[in-house]
Scaffold this active site. Structure first.
Site, mmCIF file in Angstrom:
data_model
loop_
_atom_site.group_PDB
_atom_site.id
_atom_site.type_symbol
_atom_site.label_atom_id
_atom_site.label_comp_id
_atom_site.label_asym_id
_atom_site.label_seq_id
_atom_site.Cartn_x
_atom_site.Cartn_y
_atom_site.Cartn_z
ATOM 1 N N LYS A 164 0.872 -1.189 0.000
ATOM 2 C CA LYS A 164 0.000 0.000 0.000
ATOM 3 C C LYS A 164 0.902 1.231 0.000
ATOM 4 O O LYS A 164 1.330 1.705 1.051
ATOM 5 C CB LYS A 164 -0.899 -0.058 1.240
ATOM 6 C CG LYS A 164 -2.215 0.670 1.075
ATOM 7 C CD LYS A 164 -3.173 0.266 2.185
ATOM 8 C CE LYS A 164 -4.227 1.320 2.406
ATOM 9 N NZ LYS A 164 -5.095 1.592 1.273
HETATM 10 N N1 PPE Z 1 -8.022 -1.787 -2.820
HETATM 11 C C1 PPE Z 1 -7.491 -0.551 -2.741
HETATM 12 C C2 PPE Z 1 -6.829 0.022 -3.928
HETATM 13 C C3 PPE Z 1 -7.589 0.143 -1.535
HETATM 14 O O1 PPE Z 1 -7.054 1.358 -1.435
HETATM 15 C C4 PPE Z 1 -8.242 -0.437 -0.422
HETATM 16 C C5 PPE Z 1 -8.360 0.316 0.878
HETATM 17 C C6 PPE Z 1 -8.776 -1.728 -0.570
HETATM 18 C C7 PPE Z 1 -8.637 -2.374 -1.780
HETATM 19 C C8 PPE Z 1 -9.426 -2.449 0.577
HETATM 20 O O2 PPE Z 1 -8.463 -2.845 1.527
HETATM 21 P P1 PPE Z 1 -8.813 -2.996 3.073
HETATM 22 O O3 PPE Z 1 -9.031 -1.618 3.594
HETATM 23 O O4 PPE Z 1 -7.641 -3.664 3.648
HETATM 24 O O5 PPE Z 1 -10.046 -3.815 3.154
HETATM 25 N N2 PPE Z 1 -8.484 1.704 0.767
HETATM 26 C C9 PPE Z 1 -8.170 2.554 1.902
HETATM 27 C C10 PPE Z 1 -8.014 3.997 1.494
HETATM 28 C C11 PPE Z 1 -9.244 4.784 1.284
HETATM 29 C C12 PPE Z 1 -8.951 6.261 1.072
HETATM 30 O O6 PPE Z 1 -9.752 6.909 0.380
HETATM 31 O O7 PPE Z 1 -7.970 6.765 1.613
HETATM 32 C C13 PPE Z 1 -9.155 2.360 3.030
HETATM 33 O O8 PPE Z 1 -10.260 1.852 2.824
HETATM 34 O O9 PPE Z 1 -8.800 2.683 4.150
#
Ligand code: PPE
Length: 310
Positions: A164
């Protein structure tokens, strides 16, 4: 105070490099390496006000991903996991929050510029603030209207998608801006092969004939922790879950149901894709089952191993 973004209005302190500092004092230099080259890694975590009090949801999993993301770029986080855990819990206590969003970030700081970060110091910050429904309360009930982006997700052969990384979020920013400019609430991004990857900040699930599909890790996605939670909850309820799916663009249009998962987005139904209604054009029954189980879980704190009480 008044010139702050609304979401940060009540925030008093931020934890920066080992100290709790006043919100206004959480500053870094303009020659910070990560500002120029995107050499930072971050997390998004939620703390929920459970029946037993505020608890951070799947903190250890987020922390593991945080350090793993750092390792990809040799960002050696100069704090033990235990130190970040205590600092986060203390920050939430100091802010007096019951439920909140938590943003850990580690990045190459101010040092010599040039691509190779070399001896640039690694800086670490933790911030917490209240963050309600990511795509709005109505989105959780009615679903969102989304569009397939003209931007493709970068391939994991180009930049690791399981890390990330701050810099790579320009891909998500472009997809999100495009969707909003065209009147949609969110985007779906295809991978280099033209199959479904994920949303700009969410993983995606598809329901067909009562079975659940989500794109596999080889499709250039982030291995979302909410994705893992949704898979576990669905399996507990007896659903067949295909967590290694390749989903073509066309399958989106003919799906019985679609939904997003993410820490910020939680479990958000998708009611249309490119103006094609999905199912009945509202939250579908399987989505409702998963969403209900998810919110019951984070309200009850029932799976003890997933909650860290602050
Ligand atoms: N894909 C991406 C590209 C992504 O950024 C997130 C989280 C996910 C999948 C889901 O991952 P998880 O949170 O582990 O279930 N995105 C983060 C950022 C959002 C933002 O706008 O800043 C979040 O949900 O915290």
């Amino acid at each position: 105070m008044s010139d702050r973004p609304e979401m940060f209005e009540g925030v008093d302190e931020i934890w920066l490099d080992g100290e709790f500092v006043e919100f206004e004092d959480a500053q870094i230099h303009v020659l910070t390496h990560a500002l120029h080259y995107g050499t930072g890694v971050f997390e998004g975590v939620r703390c929920y006000g459970t029946d037993q009090g505020p608890a951070i949801f799947r903190w250890e999993d987020h922390l593991d991903r945080f350090y793993d993301s750092g390792n990809v770029y040799d960002i050696d986080i100069p704090f033990e996991k235990q130190e970040l855990t205590e600092a986060t819990a203390e920050l939430i206590r100091r802010e007096g929050l019951d439920s909140c969003y938590i943003r850990p970030i580690a990045f190459y700081g101010y040092g010599p510029l040039g691509l190779n970060p070399g001896k640039s110091p690694v800086q670490v910050a933790l911030a917490v603030w209240p963050w309600g429904a990511y795509l709005g309360d109505e989105a959780l009930e009615e679903g969102v209207d989304v569009a397939v982006s003209s931007w493709r997700k970068y391939a994991s052969s180009q930049i690791p998608t399981n890390a990330k990384t701050t810099g790579t979020y320009v891909n998500s920013v472009l997809a999100s801006q495009e969707a909003k400019a065209n009147g949609y609430e969110e985007a779906i991004v295809l991978n280099k092969e033209g199959n479904v990857a994920e949303g700009p900040g969410e993983n995606i699930f598809l329901v067909r004939d009562g079975e659940i599909y989500t794109t596999g890790l080889a499709e250039s996605i982030l291995d979302g922790i909410t994705r893992q939670t949704a898979i576990a909850l669905a399996e507990d309820m007896g659903y067949v879950v295909h967590d290694d799916a390749t989903i073509s663009r066309g399958e989106l249009y003919t799906a019985d149901e679609l939904f997003f998962t993410g820490t910020a987005a939680e479990v958000t139904p998708i009611r249309s894709v490119d103006d094609n209604e999905i199912g009945a054009g509202t939250k579908g029954p399987v989505t409702d089952d998963i969403q209900t189980a998810f919110f019951e879980l984070v309200e009850s704190g029932d799976r003890e191993e997933w909650f860290r009480y602050i």
